[in-house]
Write a protein that holds these residues in place. Structure first.
Motif, PDB file in Angstrom:
ATOM      1  N   ALA A 222       0.821  -1.213   0.000  1.00 30.44           N
ATOM      2  CA  ALA A 222       0.000   0.000   0.000  1.00 30.44           C
ATOM      3  C   ALA A 222       0.853   1.261   0.000  1.00 30.44           C
ATOM      4  N   VAL A 223       2.020   1.207   0.616  1.00 27.95           N
ATOM      5  CA  VAL A 223       2.905   2.366   0.647  1.00 27.95           C
ATOM      6  C   VAL A 223       3.431   2.660  -0.759  1.00 27.95           C
ATOM      7  N   ALA A 224       3.861   1.613  -1.464  1.00 30.02           N
ATOM      8  CA  ALA A 224       4.354   1.798  -2.830  1.00 30.02           C
ATOM      9  C   ALA A 224       3.236   2.260  -3.766  1.00 30.02           C
ATOM     10  N   VAL A 225       2.040   1.721  -3.585  1.00 28.89           N
ATOM     11  CA  VAL A 225       0.898   2.125  -4.422  1.00 28.89           C
ATOM     12  C   VAL A 225       0.611   3.606  -4.231  1.00 28.89           C
ATOM     13  N   GLU A 226       0.635   4.066  -2.983  1.00 30.73           N
ATOM     14  CA  GLU A 226       0.365   5.479  -2.710  1.00 30.73           C
ATOM     15  C   GLU A 226       1.457   6.369  -3.299  1.00 30.73           C
ATOM     16  N   GLU A 227       2.695   5.904  -3.233  1.00 30.85           N
ATOM     17  CA  GLU A 227       3.778   6.691  -3.833  1.00 30.85           C
ATOM     18  C   GLU A 227       3.592   6.811  -5.344  1.00 30.85           C
ATOM     19  N   ARG A 228       3.205   5.714  -5.984  1.00 33.41           N
ATOM     20  CA  ARG A 228       2.972   5.759  -7.435  1.00 33.41           C
ATOM     21  C   ARG A 228       1.809   6.680  -7.781  1.00 33.41           C
ATOM     22  N   ARG A 229       0.784   6.670  -6.931  1.00 35.49           N
ATOM     23  CA  ARG A 229      -0.365   7.548  -7.165  1.00 35.49           C
ATOM     24  C   ARG A 229       0.059   9.009  -7.090  1.00 35.49           C
ATOM     25  N   LEU A 230       0.859   9.352  -6.094  1.00 36.89           N
ATOM     26  CA  LEU A 230       1.307  10.733  -5.942  1.00 36.89           C
ATOM     27  C   LEU A 230       2.238  11.139  -7.084  1.00 36.89           C
ATOM     28  N   LEU A 231       3.068  10.180  -7.525  1.00 36.82           N
ATOM     29  CA  LEU A 231       3.952  10.482  -8.646  1.00 36.82           C
ATOM     30  C   LEU A 231       3.162  10.723  -9.923  1.00 36.82           C
ATOM     31  N   ALA A 232       2.154   9.879 -10.151  1.00 34.41           N
ATOM     32  CA  ALA A 232       1.303  10.065 -11.340  1.00 34.41           C
ATOM     33  C   ALA A 232       0.586  11.407 -11.284  1.00 34.41           C
TER      34      ALA A 232
END
Length: 284
Positions: free
Chosen positions: A266-276
């Protein structure tokens, strides 16, 4: 019937935290236990609470004569020694930049966390080898596996514990003695408050109150969403002490909620969301 019926154990650093909880679990599972530690008051109080199968002996793990005497208490009081839990440790000062680090403090940390375990193994082996059986459990740390979780002296000492464990395991295995280690992640015990200058007795009493803070701090690092507890580590030590782990030696058992496995997805998913989101906001 307990998992350790008839067994005799020595636990260093048994006056508080993980050591004290391990002593409680071992006695509950039928063992006779010698509690080692530097604080006489809390040690004698805990031994009295645990009953006739517990003894306290004051010991500083940096002093070989203390460790020799500690193991002798097990023989004199209970007739032998089957299990050693090398748990003693001490708090470390706030990390300093390497150019300002103090060599004496570094060496003292090594003396407690690695040298003390070496002495424990040495004197336990003298008793266990003629008996042809024994289990030695060394407390390491997530800091032995991952830099940045503790100061450089503590991390170095705990990494040394892993190799000490393996080296002792291959030498003592032919004598029927198993040697393993346990690597806890951050566990809210009194050592954190003691590092911050809180009185030792108060630090031990209030350690459990830190669980919510630890759970929040660990959310980005471990997949099990709660704080680790002394119970978790004591349960791992219990398994390594029993015949249930009779074919396990030279191993390190991580009790860290998944820290060493990797970050929660979930931490990596949230980071990818913020990057996108950040890319989408860039001018075209």
């Amino acid at each position: 019937m307990g998992a350790l019926d008839g067994k005799v154990a020595v636990i260093t650093g048994a006056t508080s935290g993980i050591g004290a909880r391990t002593a409680e679990v071992f006695v509950a599972e039928g063992a006779s236990v010698v509690l080692g530690g530097r604080r006489t008051g809390p040690g004698e109080e805990l031994a009295a609470a645990l009953g006739p199968r517990a003894r306290f002996a004051r010991a500083d793990v940096r002093v070989e004569a203390d460790i020799e005497a500690l193991t002798a208490v097990a023989v004199d009081a209970f007739g032998g020694l089957d299990v050693l839990v090398n748990n003693a440790g001490q708090g470390v000062e706030a990390p300093r930049p390497l150019p300002e680090a103090d060599l004496a403090a570094f060496l003292d940390t090594l003396a407690v966390h690695a040298g003390g375990m070496f002495l424990g193994i040495k004197h336990a082996a003298r008793i266990m080898i003629p008996r042809g059986w024994g289990s030695i459990i060394n407390m390491s740390s997530i800091g032995a596996h991952r830099a940045g979780w503790s100061d450089i002296s503590y991390s170095t000492a705990k990494a040394g514990v892993l190799q000490l464990t393996r080296s002792a395991a291959v030498e003592l295995g032919p004598h029927g003695i198993r040697v393993n280690s346990v690597s806890p992640g951050p566990i809210p015990t009194g050592i954190f408050a003691k590092n911050a200058g809180v009185d030792a007795e108060r630090a031990d009493r209030t350690a459990g109150l830190l669980e919510p803070l630890f759970a929040e701090a660990m959310a980005a690092h471990q997949s099990i969403p709660r704080a680790g507890r002394a119970d978790d580590v004591a349960a791992a030590a219990l398994w390594l002490a029993t015949d249930a782990s009779s074919f396990v030696t030279g191993q390190d058992l991580g009790v860290d909620g998944g820290i060493s496995a990797g970050r929660p997805v979930a931490v990596a998913v949230e980071e990818r969301r913020l990057l996108a989101k950040a890319f989408a906001a860039l001018p075209s």
